[in-house]
Design a protein around this motif. Sequence first.
Motif, PDB file in Angstrom:
ATOM      1  N   ASP A 140     169.817 -31.603  17.146  1.00 49.57           N
ATOM      2  CA  ASP A 140     170.677 -31.525  15.957  1.00 49.57           C
ATOM      3  C   ASP A 140     169.903 -31.246  14.672  1.00 49.57           C
ATOM      4  N   TRP A 141     168.604 -31.479  14.677  1.00 52.12           N
ATOM      5  CA  TRP A 141     167.876 -31.451  13.418  1.00 52.12           C
ATOM      6  C   TRP A 141     167.885 -30.079  12.749  1.00 52.12           C
ATOM      7  N   ASP A 142     167.769 -29.019  13.512  1.00 52.91           N
ATOM      8  CA  ASP A 142     167.789 -27.688  12.903  1.00 52.91           C
ATOM      9  C   ASP A 142     169.130 -27.436  12.213  1.00 52.91           C
ATOM     10  N   VAL A 143     170.201 -27.879  12.838  1.00 48.66           N
ATOM     11  CA  VAL A 143     171.530 -27.731  12.232  1.00 48.66           C
ATOM     12  C   VAL A 143     171.608 -28.540  10.942  1.00 48.66           C
ATOM     13  N   VAL A 144     171.086 -29.762  10.989  1.00 49.75           N
ATOM     14  CA  VAL A 144     171.094 -30.625   9.801  1.00 49.75           C
ATOM     15  C   VAL A 144     170.337 -29.981   8.647  1.00 49.75           C
ATOM     16  N   PHE A 145     169.138 -29.520   8.903  1.00 45.74           N
ATOM     17  CA  PHE A 145     168.321 -28.970   7.817  1.00 45.74           C
ATOM     18  C   PHE A 145     168.868 -27.636   7.305  1.00 45.74           C
ATOM     19  N   ILE A 174     162.963 -40.574  13.860  1.00 44.41           N
ATOM     20  CA  ILE A 174     162.199 -40.183  12.672  1.00 44.41           C
ATOM     21  C   ILE A 174     161.216 -39.072  13.036  1.00 44.41           C
ATOM     22  N   TYR A 175     160.591 -39.216  14.186  1.00 36.89           N
ATOM     23  CA  TYR A 175     159.664 -38.186  14.668  1.00 36.89           C
ATOM     24  C   TYR A 175     160.380 -36.846  14.782  1.00 36.89           C
ATOM     25  N   GLY A 176     161.598 -36.850  15.314  1.00 37.85           N
ATOM     26  CA  GLY A 176     162.354 -35.612  15.448  1.00 37.85           C
ATOM     27  C   GLY A 176     162.645 -34.969  14.099  1.00 37.85           C
ATOM     28  N   ALA A 177     162.999 -35.803  13.118  1.00 42.33           N
ATOM     29  CA  ALA A 177     163.272 -35.277  11.778  1.00 42.33           C
ATOM     30  C   ALA A 177     162.026 -34.660  11.162  1.00 42.33           C
ATOM     31  N   LEU A 178     160.910 -35.346  11.294  1.00 43.05           N
ATOM     32  CA  LEU A 178     159.661 -34.854  10.711  1.00 43.05           C
ATOM     33  C   LEU A 178     159.170 -33.591  11.418  1.00 43.05           C
ATOM     34  N   SER A 179     159.420 -33.503  12.711  1.00 42.88           N
ATOM     35  CA  SER A 179     158.997 -32.326  13.468  1.00 42.88           C
ATOM     36  C   SER A 179     159.755 -31.075  13.014  1.00 42.88           C
ATOM     37  N   ALA A 180     161.022 -31.273  12.629  1.00 37.07           N
ATOM     38  CA  ALA A 180     161.852 -30.138  12.209  1.00 37.07           C
ATOM     39  C   ALA A 180     161.774 -29.876  10.712  1.00 37.07           C
TER      40      ALA A 180
END
Length: 224
Positions: A140-145, A174-180
């Motif tokens: 989901d992170w790419d969609v979020v950003f 948190i790791y997923g967010a930072l990675s993206a």
Amino acid sequence: MIDIKEIFDNDEIVKSVGLWLPDDGDSAELAGAAEYATEMGVGAMSVVQHHVSIVWPWVERLKLKIMSRFYVDSVALDTMSTLAMDIKSVFKQGADGAQVIVRLNELGRFVDSIVSVRDDLFFQKDLSIGLDIFEVWPLDWDVVFNALNKIHASSLLLILTQETHEKSDFTGRIYGALSAWDADSNMELHVMLDESFERAEQVYRLVAKMRPELLDKLHFWISY
């Protein structure tokens, strides 16, 4: 009353802490929170819409930043029209920005509804988009950003809505967010920890390891 300086032995974390005031606080409690924030060296407060005008006289004197929070359960034309008017109102009352908390499945519709008025509505004001961290999965992170970039969000606010006591689950997200995260982004990362104070150190260490350029843009919100 908690002593932030005793709870967080990391001075850098203390400087990044803001107070999240309850929805039902009275005038005396709100005034006391403003004084306490100054005593602890806290630079920001988050309050619901109808508390902005109450805390403003205290905050103006103490030079604290006010963020007014709004909860969007569903996106509809009348909902967004009312939200825009309410945000405009709190800015006139002294708020420095708005925290708009949305469900992940409503984020796209929210962005599409607000993007055309974003720059006018938030001129020289902060727009923080809040999400329940446990709603966001790795894909989901790419969609979020992409959504946050579209509306030039000032910050991403990740809210710890439940304490699972599972370190790997929380830090993994948190790791997923930072990675993206886009290394060239000027957006800040905010984390609402409620009373799970130990999470601050976990996040701080992970950011220092993965995105050290974000340390100056990392902020924690804790319940007052």
